[in-house]
Design a protein around this motif. Structure first.
Motif, PDB file in Angstrom:
ATOM      1  N   ALA A  14       4.520   8.458  11.179  1.00  0.00           N
ATOM      2  CA  ALA A  14       4.164   9.686  11.086  1.00  0.00           C
ATOM      3  C   ALA A  14       2.830   9.537  11.118  1.00  0.00           C
ATOM      4  N   HIS A  15       2.558   9.203   9.024  1.00  0.00           N
ATOM      5  CA  HIS A  15       1.011   9.147   8.505  1.00  0.00           C
ATOM      6  C   HIS A  15       0.146   8.210   9.044  1.00  0.00           C
ATOM      7  N   THR A  74       6.645  13.997  -5.123  1.00  0.00           N
ATOM      8  CA  THR A  74       4.897  13.183  -5.311  1.00  0.00           C
ATOM      9  C   THR A  74       4.059  12.986  -4.392  1.00  0.00           C
ATOM     10  N   GLY A  75       4.486  13.464  -2.412  1.00  0.00           N
ATOM     11  CA  GLY A  75       3.807  13.331  -1.468  1.00  0.00           C
ATOM     12  C   GLY A  75       3.856  11.828  -1.820  1.00  0.00           C
ATOM     13  N   VAL A  76       3.995  11.014  -1.428  1.00  0.00           N
ATOM     14  CA  VAL A  76       4.021   9.758  -1.436  1.00  0.00           C
ATOM     15  C   VAL A  76       5.373   8.733  -1.324  1.00  0.00           C
ATOM     16  N   MET A 116       1.352  -1.099   0.504  1.00  0.00           N
ATOM     17  CA  MET A 116      -0.135  -0.216   0.064  1.00  0.00           C
ATOM     18  C   MET A 116       1.065   0.672   0.126  1.00  0.00           C
ATOM     19  N   SER A 117       0.112   1.941  -0.529  1.00  0.00           N
ATOM     20  CA  SER A 117       1.456   3.420  -1.024  1.00  0.00           C
ATOM     21  C   SER A 117       1.044   4.591  -0.276  1.00  0.00           C
ATOM     22  N   LEU A 118       1.679   4.778   0.886  1.00  0.00           N
ATOM     23  CA  LEU A 118       0.966   6.079   1.697  1.00  0.00           C
ATOM     24  C   LEU A 118       1.282   7.171   1.420  1.00  0.00           C
ATOM     25  N   SER A 119       0.457   8.369   0.919  1.00  0.00           N
ATOM     26  CA  SER A 119       0.886   9.807   0.668  1.00  0.00           C
ATOM     27  C   SER A 119       0.371  10.554   1.208  1.00  0.00           C
ATOM     28  N   PHE A 120       0.557  11.820   1.673  1.00  0.00           N
ATOM     29  CA  PHE A 120       0.594  12.951   2.874  1.00  0.00           C
ATOM     30  C   PHE A 120      -0.057  13.728   1.952  1.00  0.00           C
ATOM     31  N   PRO A 121      -0.670  15.391   3.315  1.00  0.00           N
ATOM     32  CA  PRO A 121      -1.706  16.371   2.212  1.00  0.00           C
ATOM     33  C   PRO A 121      -1.030  16.901   1.028  1.00  0.00           C
ATOM     34  N   SER A 122      -0.837  17.368   0.432  1.00  0.00           N
ATOM     35  CA  SER A 122      -1.139  18.267  -1.250  1.00  0.00           C
ATOM     36  C   SER A 122       0.736  19.253  -0.090  1.00  0.00           C
ATOM     37  N   ASP A 123      -0.509  20.396   1.114  1.00  0.00           N
ATOM     38  CA  ASP A 123       0.118  21.186   1.950  1.00  0.00           C
ATOM     39  C   ASP A 123       1.118  20.979   2.666  1.00  0.00           C
TER      40      ASP A 123
END
Ligand code: GBH
Length: 474
Positions: free
Chosen positions: A407-408, A466-468, A1-8
């Motif tokens: 953290a995610h 990418t934020g990912v 599963m790829s973890l993505s963070f908020p765009s800001d």
């Protein structure tokens, strides 16, 4: 599963003045306690000093380009107090201020937002001669210095940090003495902790009066997950005592306006705390725009004493510490520190991302309205360029991946985490461990000052772009 963070999300990297700048004898600058300490034989491994460090003072533009290559949108650095206000009093030195103004302008030009830390452990030596953090006057000197910087750079810096890790300044500086100024008196350490707190409060007030309203002010705390070795009442009490000294002695007054009562009881044999004036807790309790969390490793403690306990005892910087050496834990000297099982970094520090999760969730519970920023996280590994000049640091990538995953997970569970700063941009002067310990995403050859991004730098650049979270190496 790829973890993505908020765009800001804030993606940053961090450094500190004494660890990278060099230029220790530049015109106008006077010695700080770290200059004096590192020049005292026996205090720093290998006799290393910050005289030249990574020569950042002369390589500012190149270092900002390295940050741009990392793709970070924020950079946390600290100001050398004695470079801008020699001897810690009186008017500022223009030359010193100019360096930081140029740095900030270089950053802004590349879309990197500066996060300015006023104090990362380098007290002007003259203020130490006048008593240092154990005396109340130092808190007022610090607030004046804060106002000078706010006046000078408030038009272009809008994120401000008062202190970096006051625990280290107070307890490594004045109790165990492994950090500058190297004094070893538990009473002085408790006074230092209070005056650092007071300095934080007064400096925050001073900054609020001179900075524009959009400016954010905070502090960076080396938030420590403290674990008990068993659930016995004795071990849980050891945990409580260390938590009071590591965390609540600072976050109590800063976030809640009061020192914890159990801290007063635990240390009653040492001091009556009469140096805390009636209004001080209210002065320390300034609203914070967010809280900076520096996280490296947890503590594992027990109440055990007697045979076997001493062998396991370690000081707060990971050195085994035997009988006769000074403890950084006033009133809790009998608590035993254990090496947690499992992997360690080159510092000997246990790798434990769950500790970061626990710390983030703790502040989410205790200060639900205060956003969190991870202002330092990283690891030392022995990184040497291969024959082709490439530096492979898969261990560091795995470390970063593990902590960012934690953290995610905290964010998914409700923690309001706004950003992450990798410690550190460059290999640097690792305090009492000297240059032998390398925390950088960018390798520094101290002979030539050549910078070589490690594979972790490329990995982090993919993340910031990418934020990912990219997969770690197998
Ligand atoms: C930070 O301090 C500093 O802000 C930074 O300047 C420094 O370069 C960086 O970390 C790396 O050291 O007793 O074995 O459990 C971190 C200081 C590190 C102090 C962890 C307490 C516990 C080690 N903290 N340490 S152990």
């Amino acid at each position: 599963m790829s973890l993505s963070f908020p765009s800001d999300f804030i993606w940053g990297t961090a450094t500190a003045a004494y660890q990278i700048e060099g230029g220790a004898r530049d015109i106008g600058r006077t010695p700080s306690i770290w200059d004096t300490f590192s020049h005292t034989p026996g205090k720093v491994e290998n006799g290393d000093t910050g005289d030249t460090a990574a020569d950042h003072i002369n390589r500012r533009a190149e270092d900002v380009r390295l940050m741009a290559d990392l793709g970070v949108n924020a950079y946390r650095f600290s100001v050398s107090w004695s470079r801008v206000q020699p001897i810690g009093r009186g008017p500022a030195v223009q030359r010193g201020l100019d360096f930081y103004r140029k740095l900030v302008d270089d950053l802004l030009e590349r879309g990197i937002r500066p996060v300015l830390t006023l104090y990362h452990w380098d007290l002007p030596h003259d203020l130490e001669t006048a008593g240092g953090w154990p005396v109340r006057e130092t808190a007022f000197r610090f607030a004046e210095y804060a106002r000078i910087l706010g006046d000078a750079l408030g038009d272009r810096v809008d994120r401000w940090v008062t202190l970096n890790e006051p625990w280290c300044s107070a307890f490594l500086g004045y109790a165990s003495g492994v950090h500058a100024p190297g004094r070893t008196d538990p009473v002085l350490a408790l006074k230092a902790a209070h005056h650092l707190n007071l300095g934080h409060g007064l400096a925050t007030q001073a900054l609020r009066t001179v900075l524009p309203r959009r400016a954010q002010v905070t502090v960076c705390h080396n938030a420590t997950a403290v674990r008990a070795r068993s659930q016995s009442p004795e071990d849980l009490d050891a945990r409580r005592r260390i938590d009071a000294l590591a965390n609540r002695i600072f976050t109590g007054p800063m976030l809640a306006g009061a020192y914890p009562e159990d801290l007063f009881k635990d240390t009653a044999r040492i001091t009556d705390w009469s140096f805390v004036k009636a209004d001080d807790p209210a002065t320390i309790n300034q609203p914070l725009d967010w809280l900076g969390i520096n996280y490296y490793t947890p503590h594992l403690v027990s109440a055990a004493t007697g045979a076997g306990a001493d062998a396991a005892r370690r000081d707060s910087h990971g050195h085994a510490h035997g009988a006769g050496e000074k403890s950084p834990w006033p009133g809790a000297e009998s608590v035993t520190f254990h090496q947690p099982p499992g992997e360690v970094t080159e510092m000997g520090w246990s790798v434990d991302p769950t500790g970061l999760y626990d710390v983030l969730m703790r502040f989410t519970r205790e200060a639900p309205d205060v956003p969190l920023v991870i202002t330092e996280n990283g690891a030392a590994y022995e990184d040497t360029p291969d024959a082709a000049g490439v530096v492979h640091d898969p261990d560091r990538i795995r470390f970063l991946h593990g902590h960012l995953s934690a953290a995610h997970r905290a964010m998914a569970d409700g923690a309001d985490v706004r950003g992450y700063f990798l410690w550190s941009l460059l290999d640097n002067f690792e305090w009492e461990r000297g240059y032998g310990k390398r925390f950088g995403a960018v390798h520094v050859d101290y002979g030539t000052q050549a910078r070589t991004p490690k594979s972790s730098a490329r990995w982090y650049a993919r993340l910031t772009e990418t934020g990912v979270l990219p997969d770690p190496p197998a």
